[in-house]
Design a protein around this motif. Sequence first.
Motif, PDB file in Angstrom:
ATOM      1  N   HIS A  65      10.319   1.457   5.495  1.00 29.01           N
ATOM      2  CA  HIS A  65      10.089   0.037   5.286  1.00 29.01           C
ATOM      3  C   HIS A  65       8.601  -0.335   5.293  1.00 29.01           C
ATOM      4  O   HIS A  65       8.101  -0.934   4.333  1.00 29.01           O
ATOM      5  CB  HIS A  65      10.856  -0.750   6.355  1.00 29.01           C
ATOM      6  CG  HIS A  65      10.959  -2.205   6.068  1.00 29.01           C
ATOM      7  ND1 HIS A  65      11.633  -3.064   6.881  1.00 29.01           N
ATOM      8  CD2 HIS A  65      10.473  -2.980   5.066  1.00 29.01           C
ATOM      9  CE1 HIS A  65      11.560  -4.294   6.403  1.00 29.01           C
ATOM     10  NE2 HIS A  65      10.860  -4.267   5.294  1.00 29.01           N
ATOM     11  N   VAL A  66       7.874   0.010   6.350  1.00 29.65           N
ATOM     12  CA  VAL A  66       6.457  -0.353   6.423  1.00 29.65           C
ATOM     13  C   VAL A  66       5.643   0.350   5.329  1.00 29.65           C
ATOM     14  O   VAL A  66       4.892  -0.309   4.607  1.00 29.65           O
ATOM     15  CB  VAL A  66       5.880  -0.101   7.833  1.00 29.65           C
ATOM     16  CG1 VAL A  66       4.379  -0.368   7.863  1.00 29.65           C
ATOM     17  CG2 VAL A  66       6.595  -0.963   8.870  1.00 29.65           C
ATOM     18  N   PRO A  67       5.766   1.681   5.163  1.00 32.35           N
ATOM     19  CA  PRO A  67       5.005   2.325   4.070  1.00 32.35           C
ATOM     20  C   PRO A  67       5.343   1.761   2.688  1.00 32.35           C
ATOM     21  O   PRO A  67       4.460   1.638   1.837  1.00 32.35           O
ATOM     22  CB  PRO A  67       5.398   3.799   4.172  1.00 32.35           C
ATOM     23  CG  PRO A  67       5.803   3.980   5.589  1.00 32.35           C
ATOM     24  CD  PRO A  67       6.450   2.680   5.994  1.00 32.35           C
TER      25      PRO A  67
ATOM     26  N   LEU B 197      -2.238   0.921   7.750  1.00 36.83           N
ATOM     27  CA  LEU B 197      -1.994   1.516   6.426  1.00 36.83           C
ATOM     28  C   LEU B 197      -2.715   0.747   5.321  1.00 36.83           C
ATOM     29  O   LEU B 197      -3.212   1.349   4.375  1.00 36.83           O
ATOM     30  CB  LEU B 197      -0.494   1.579   6.132  1.00 36.83           C
ATOM     31  CG  LEU B 197       0.312   2.612   6.915  1.00 36.83           C
ATOM     32  CD1 LEU B 197       1.800   2.505   6.567  1.00 36.83           C
ATOM     33  CD2 LEU B 197      -0.196   4.024   6.665  1.00 36.83           C
ATOM     34  N   ARG B 198      -2.780  -0.568   5.452  1.00 39.01           N
ATOM     35  CA  ARG B 198      -3.505  -1.368   4.458  1.00 39.01           C
ATOM     36  C   ARG B 198      -4.998  -1.061   4.498  1.00 39.01           C
ATOM     37  O   ARG B 198      -5.650  -0.975   3.457  1.00 39.01           O
ATOM     38  CB  ARG B 198      -3.242  -2.850   4.655  1.00 39.01           C
ATOM     39  CG  ARG B 198      -1.873  -3.244   4.168  1.00 39.01           C
ATOM     40  CD  ARG B 198      -1.628  -4.716   4.298  1.00 39.01           C
ATOM     41  NE  ARG B 198      -0.370  -5.054   3.654  1.00 39.01           N
ATOM     42  CZ  ARG B 198       0.280  -6.186   3.855  1.00 39.01           C
ATOM     43  NH1 ARG B 198      -0.219  -7.104   4.666  1.00 39.01           N
ATOM     44  NH2 ARG B 198       1.416  -6.417   3.241  1.00 39.01           N
ATOM     45  N   ARG B 199      -5.550  -0.896   5.703  1.00 40.87           N
ATOM     46  CA  ARG B 199      -6.964  -0.501   5.820  1.00 40.87           C
ATOM     47  C   ARG B 199      -7.178   0.866   5.197  1.00 40.87           C
ATOM     48  O   ARG B 199      -8.150   1.089   4.486  1.00 40.87           O
ATOM     49  CB  ARG B 199      -7.391  -0.472   7.290  1.00 40.87           C
ATOM     50  CG  ARG B 199      -7.683  -1.811   7.865  1.00 40.87           C
ATOM     51  CD  ARG B 199      -8.311  -1.666   9.256  1.00 40.87           C
ATOM     52  NE  ARG B 199      -7.907  -2.796  10.051  1.00 40.87           N
ATOM     53  CZ  ARG B 199      -7.142  -2.751  11.136  1.00 40.87           C
ATOM     54  NH1 ARG B 199      -6.716  -1.606  11.615  1.00 40.87           N
ATOM     55  NH2 ARG B 199      -6.823  -3.845  11.766  1.00 40.87           N
ATOM     56  N   TRP B 200      -6.282   1.794   5.483  1.00 41.65           N
ATOM     57  CA  TRP B 200      -6.383   3.151   4.957  1.00 41.65           C
ATOM     58  C   TRP B 200      -6.301   3.147   3.435  1.00 41.65           C
ATOM     59  O   TRP B 200      -7.077   3.803   2.756  1.00 41.65           O
ATOM     60  CB  TRP B 200      -5.278   4.017   5.559  1.00 41.65           C
ATOM     61  CG  TRP B 200      -5.385   5.455   5.201  1.00 41.65           C
ATOM     62  CD1 TRP B 200      -6.166   6.397   5.794  1.00 41.65           C
ATOM     63  CD2 TRP B 200      -4.668   6.133   4.161  1.00 41.65           C
ATOM     64  NE1 TRP B 200      -5.986   7.615   5.190  1.00 41.65           N
ATOM     65  CE2 TRP B 200      -5.068   7.473   4.183  1.00 41.65           C
ATOM     66  CE3 TRP B 200      -3.723   5.737   3.210  1.00 41.65           C
ATOM     67  CZ2 TRP B 200      -4.571   8.414   3.299  1.00 41.65           C
ATOM     68  CZ3 TRP B 200      -3.224   6.669   2.332  1.00 41.65           C
ATOM     69  CH2 TRP B 200      -3.663   7.984   2.387  1.00 41.65           C
ATOM     70  N   ARG B 201      -5.370   2.354   2.900  1.00 43.87           N
ATOM     71  CA  ARG B 201      -5.227   2.263   1.437  1.00 43.87           C
ATOM     72  C   ARG B 201      -6.490   1.690   0.806  1.00 43.87           C
ATOM     73  O   ARG B 201      -6.966   2.180  -0.219  1.00 43.87           O
ATOM     74  CB  ARG B 201      -4.019   1.402   1.072  1.00 43.87           C
ATOM     75  CG  ARG B 201      -3.782   1.342  -0.438  1.00 43.87           C
ATOM     76  CD  ARG B 201      -2.741   0.345  -0.809  1.00 43.87           C
ATOM     77  NE  ARG B 201      -3.223  -0.990  -0.472  1.00 43.87           N
ATOM     78  CZ  ARG B 201      -2.468  -2.075  -0.484  1.00 43.87           C
ATOM     79  NH1 ARG B 201      -1.201  -2.004  -0.781  1.00 43.87           N
ATOM     80  NH2 ARG B 201      -2.986  -3.244  -0.172  1.00 43.87           N
TER      81      ARG B 201
ATOM     82  N   PHE C  73       2.508   0.939   0.019  1.00 45.29           N
ATOM     83  CA  PHE C  73       2.296   1.861  -1.093  1.00 45.29           C
ATOM     84  C   PHE C  73       3.322   1.741  -2.213  1.00 45.29           C
ATOM     85  O   PHE C  73       3.105   2.253  -3.297  1.00 45.29           O
ATOM     86  CB  PHE C  73       2.311   3.314  -0.586  1.00 45.29           C
ATOM     87  CG  PHE C  73       1.261   3.583   0.443  1.00 45.29           C
ATOM     88  CD1 PHE C  73      -0.078   3.622   0.099  1.00 45.29           C
ATOM     89  CD2 PHE C  73       1.607   3.783   1.765  1.00 45.29           C
ATOM     90  CE1 PHE C  73      -1.055   3.861   1.041  1.00 45.29           C
ATOM     91  CE2 PHE C  73       0.643   4.027   2.722  1.00 45.29           C
ATOM     92  CZ  PHE C  73      -0.695   4.067   2.367  1.00 45.29           C
ATOM     93  N   GLY C  74       4.445   1.110  -1.953  1.00 45.03           N
ATOM     94  CA  GLY C  74       5.515   1.085  -2.939  1.00 45.03           C
ATOM     95  C   GLY C  74       5.678  -0.250  -3.615  1.00 45.03           C
ATOM     96  O   GLY C  74       4.996  -1.219  -3.303  1.00 45.03           O
TER      97      GLY C  74
END
Length: 169
Positions: free
Chosen positions: A24-26, A154-158, A30-31
């Motif tokens: 769900h979170v990823p 994850l948003r920072r990483w992306r 990313f999706g």
Amino acid sequence: MLQAIAVAWLLLFVGDFVSTFCYHVPEHVFGKLHVSVHHAPRKNFRHYAVLSGRPSVVADGLLGALPYIALSVLLWSYSWQGVLLGMIFGQFHVWWRHTTALGWRTPGPIAWLCRWLLITTPEQHWRHHHNSTIGYGDIFTVFDAPARCMLKQLRRWRARYRYFLVSAG
């Protein structure tokens, strides 16, 4: 009977954990599948879940349910009754948490019990449909705060590695 209840709870709790943090979170970061099915403007439960025969809706549902199915296989030998109880309760909860779109409101005593048991109510889940940065944990609210932290990270990483993600694809 106690073993069946324990297996049902384990199935739902661990399944919700894995589904939240591995799908769900990823998928929100990313999706596009989950976001297009559940968070597109002017969507409602009747449209995407009840009346829609779209393959994307079915695929998103299966991907979200995959952890529960895998755990069911693992837990079956401990208590098949617990697995069935957990899967039935899980499916009931999927239907119940979307009743807000149909105009139903959770009665006060049930809402209080759900808060005490850390169970997501339809109203909490509907807030997630309208604001995809809150209300994580399909069954248990305990996953909301860590999921929000993971979402931010994850948003920072992306954003930081956008060049590598785009050029690799």
